[in-house]
Design a protein around this motif. Sequence first.
Motif, PDB file in Angstrom:
ATOM      1  N   MET A 181       0.847  -1.209   0.000  1.00 49.39           N
ATOM      2  CA  MET A 181       0.000   0.000   0.000  1.00 49.39           C
ATOM      3  C   MET A 181       0.883   1.260   0.000  1.00 49.39           C
ATOM      4  N   ILE A 182       1.942   1.230   0.815  1.00 45.72           N
ATOM      5  CA  ILE A 182       2.840   2.398   0.888  1.00 45.72           C
ATOM      6  C   ILE A 182       3.479   2.645  -0.488  1.00 45.72           C
ATOM      7  N   ALA A 183       3.851   1.558  -1.171  1.00 42.37           N
ATOM      8  CA  ALA A 183       4.472   1.710  -2.496  1.00 42.37           C
ATOM      9  C   ALA A 183       3.480   2.357  -3.473  1.00 42.37           C
ATOM     10  N   LEU A 184       2.222   1.900  -3.439  1.00 40.88           N
ATOM     11  CA  LEU A 184       1.219   2.467  -4.351  1.00 40.88           C
ATOM     12  C   LEU A 184       0.896   3.921  -4.002  1.00 40.88           C
ATOM     13  N   ALA A 185       0.857   4.206  -2.710  1.00 40.03           N
ATOM     14  CA  ALA A 185       0.559   5.577  -2.278  1.00 40.03           C
ATOM     15  C   ALA A 185       1.667   6.529  -2.734  1.00 40.03           C
ATOM     16  N   THR A 186       2.913   6.052  -2.644  1.00 44.01           N
ATOM     17  CA  THR A 186       4.045   6.879  -3.085  1.00 44.01           C
ATOM     18  C   THR A 186       3.932   7.142  -4.590  1.00 44.01           C
ATOM     19  N   GLN A 187       3.581   6.098  -5.345  1.00 42.50           N
ATOM     20  CA  GLN A 187       3.408   6.261  -6.800  1.00 42.50           C
ATOM     21  C   GLN A 187       2.289   7.264  -7.110  1.00 42.50           C
ATOM     22  N   ARG A 188       1.193   7.155  -6.330  1.00 47.05           N
ATOM     23  CA  ARG A 188       0.046   8.047  -6.575  1.00 47.05           C
ATOM     24  C   ARG A 188       0.443   9.514  -6.356  1.00 47.05           C
ATOM     25  N   ALA A 189       1.193   9.752  -5.261  1.00 45.63           N
ATOM     26  CA  ALA A 189       1.614  11.124  -4.958  1.00 45.63           C
ATOM     27  C   ALA A 189       2.573  11.638  -6.036  1.00 45.63           C
ATOM     28  N   ASP A 190       3.465  10.765  -6.505  1.00 42.82           N
ATOM     29  CA  ASP A 190       4.412  11.130  -7.582  1.00 42.82           C
ATOM     30  C   ASP A 190       3.660  11.496  -8.845  1.00 42.82           C
ATOM     31  N   ALA A 191       2.700  10.619  -9.213  1.00 35.01           N
ATOM     32  CA  ALA A 191       1.945  10.818 -10.449  1.00 35.01           C
ATOM     33  C   ALA A 191       1.140  12.121 -10.403  1.00 35.01           C
ATOM     34  N   ALA A 192       0.726  12.514  -9.204  1.00 27.96           N
ATOM     35  CA  ALA A 192      -0.054  13.749  -9.066  1.00 27.96           C
ATOM     36  C   ALA A 192       0.857  14.973  -8.956  1.00 27.96           C
TER      37      ALA A 192
END
Length: 176
Positions: free
Chosen positions: A94-105
């Motif tokens: 989940m932390i990995a996906l959340a980091t990706q989401r913040a990066d993508a935004a």
Amino acid sequence: MLTKKHDRLVGTYFDKAAVTFDTFYDGKRSRFMRWVDKKFRSDMFERFRLTFGALDSLEGSTVLDIGCGSGPYVVEAARRGARQVTGLDMAPGMIALATQRADAAGLCEKCRFTLGNFPQDAPQGQFDYAIVMGVTDYVPDTAAFLRAVAKLVKRRAVLSFPSKHWFRTPVRKMRY
Ligand SMILES: C[S@@+](CC[C@H](N)C(=O)[O-])C[C@H]1O[C@@H](n2cnc3c(N)ncnc32)[C@H](O)[C@@H]1O
């Protein structure tokens, strides 16, 4: 002992389920699953809307999202002007996906993520707001959990609590 086993089960479940869970928010599921989500899980969209309706303007504030999952609330809080948003979750996936989401935004400078089990791994300091969505469902000692949240928050915390559901409640009981 029982709590440790429970925490391990919850963490492992959400670690494995992270990618599937995340597709819920971005509408990346099959047509059938989107129908299932709309029919049986519309509360997840509703609580997203209600959460940000219940928070004041987040401009310049600090926010802690406990059990942040793949980060939809973290990123939305940052989008709404929060100065710093901290996402804490016990599942590395989940932390990995959340980091990706913040990066993508394009919001990674405002967002930080911590792998940990709340309340044992509660972050230092205090936050203006806390968001705790879909987490108390999996917490064995809710009173201790809520006391720890209250200590960390200066202005307001928004939390969800599970209702008894004919299908989901027995499934969760068996799973954890
Ligand atoms: C149903 S998901 C909800 C995720 C997100 N809040 C949302 O609404 O999209 C629950 C999340 O809480 C995390 N979690 C459950 N208990 C936790 C605890 N005690 N400390 C940290 N994370 C926890 C799980 O790993 C999982 O990612």
